[in-house]
Design a protein around this motif. Sequence first.
Motif, PDB file in Angstrom:
ATOM      1  N   CYS A  27       0.835  -1.213   0.000  1.00  0.00           N
ATOM      2  CA  CYS A  27       0.000   0.000   0.000  1.00  0.00           C
ATOM      3  C   CYS A  27       0.865   1.257   0.000  1.00  0.00           C
ATOM      4  O   CYS A  27       0.525   2.247  -0.663  1.00  0.00           O
ATOM      5  N   ASN A  29       3.597   1.641  -1.465  1.00  0.00           N
ATOM      6  CA  ASN A  29       4.110   1.839  -2.822  1.00  0.00           C
ATOM      7  C   ASN A  29       3.118   2.581  -3.715  1.00  0.00           C
ATOM      8  O   ASN A  29       3.500   3.107  -4.754  1.00  0.00           O
ATOM      9  N   TYR A  30       1.860   2.608  -3.324  1.00  0.00           N
ATOM     10  CA  TYR A  30       0.817   3.206  -4.149  1.00  0.00           C
ATOM     11  C   TYR A  30       0.214   4.486  -3.555  1.00  0.00           C
ATOM     12  O   TYR A  30      -0.479   5.209  -4.256  1.00  0.00           O
ATOM     13  N   CYS A  41      -4.759   6.079  -2.119  1.00  0.00           N
ATOM     14  CA  CYS A  41      -3.896   5.781  -3.263  1.00  0.00           C
ATOM     15  C   CYS A  41      -4.421   6.489  -4.503  1.00  0.00           C
ATOM     16  O   CYS A  41      -5.568   6.287  -4.898  1.00  0.00           O
ATOM     17  N   VAL A  43      -4.213   6.419  -8.197  1.00  0.00           N
ATOM     18  CA  VAL A  43      -3.773   5.441  -9.198  1.00  0.00           C
ATOM     19  C   VAL A  43      -4.616   5.546 -10.469  1.00  0.00           C
ATOM     20  O   VAL A  43      -5.732   6.064 -10.443  1.00  0.00           O
ATOM     21  N   GLN A  47      -2.906   0.576 -12.550  1.00  0.00           N
ATOM     22  CA  GLN A  47      -2.283   0.486 -11.225  1.00  0.00           C
ATOM     23  C   GLN A  47      -3.270  -0.055 -10.200  1.00  0.00           C
ATOM     24  O   GLN A  47      -2.885  -0.828  -9.322  1.00  0.00           O
ATOM     25  N   TYR A  48      -4.520   0.346 -10.306  1.00  0.00           N
ATOM     26  CA  TYR A  48      -5.547  -0.153  -9.385  1.00  0.00           C
ATOM     27  C   TYR A  48      -5.704  -1.663  -9.510  1.00  0.00           C
ATOM     28  O   TYR A  48      -5.732  -2.377  -8.516  1.00  0.00           O
ATOM     29  N   LEU A  51      -2.626  -3.292  -7.977  1.00  0.00           N
ATOM     30  CA  LEU A  51      -2.692  -3.196  -6.516  1.00  0.00           C
ATOM     31  C   LEU A  51      -3.615  -4.269  -5.946  1.00  0.00           C
ATOM     32  O   LEU A  51      -3.251  -4.971  -4.995  1.00  0.00           O
TER      33      LEU A  51
END
Length: 96
Positions: A27, A29-30, A41, A43, A47-48, A51
């Motif tokens: 988490c 990282n985002y 986040c 994103v 990316q979502y 994740l």
Amino acid sequence: MLVLVTYDVNTTSKNGQKRLRKVAKICQNYGQRVQNSVFECLVNSTQYATLKIELTNIIDEKRDSLRFYRLGNNYQGKIEHIGVKESIDLEEPLIF
């Protein structure tokens, strides 16, 4: 889009404690931590999806839980903060 990620990881075992650390690290990282088990986040859709896959691969679905709240791109008026731990603007450049 802004996604709020919340999790509850059972930490009664050593494996649970490892899962908790891994979930938090992914988490981070985002996005940014805004509560103990809550991250904001910012994103895109790829990316979502990544994740969600990364987190789902770590948790034990019989003991742990994940929740994703998609607030979209017009999230600024949907968030109200009261109290300590001011959050940073995710869209502003970070200067250290």
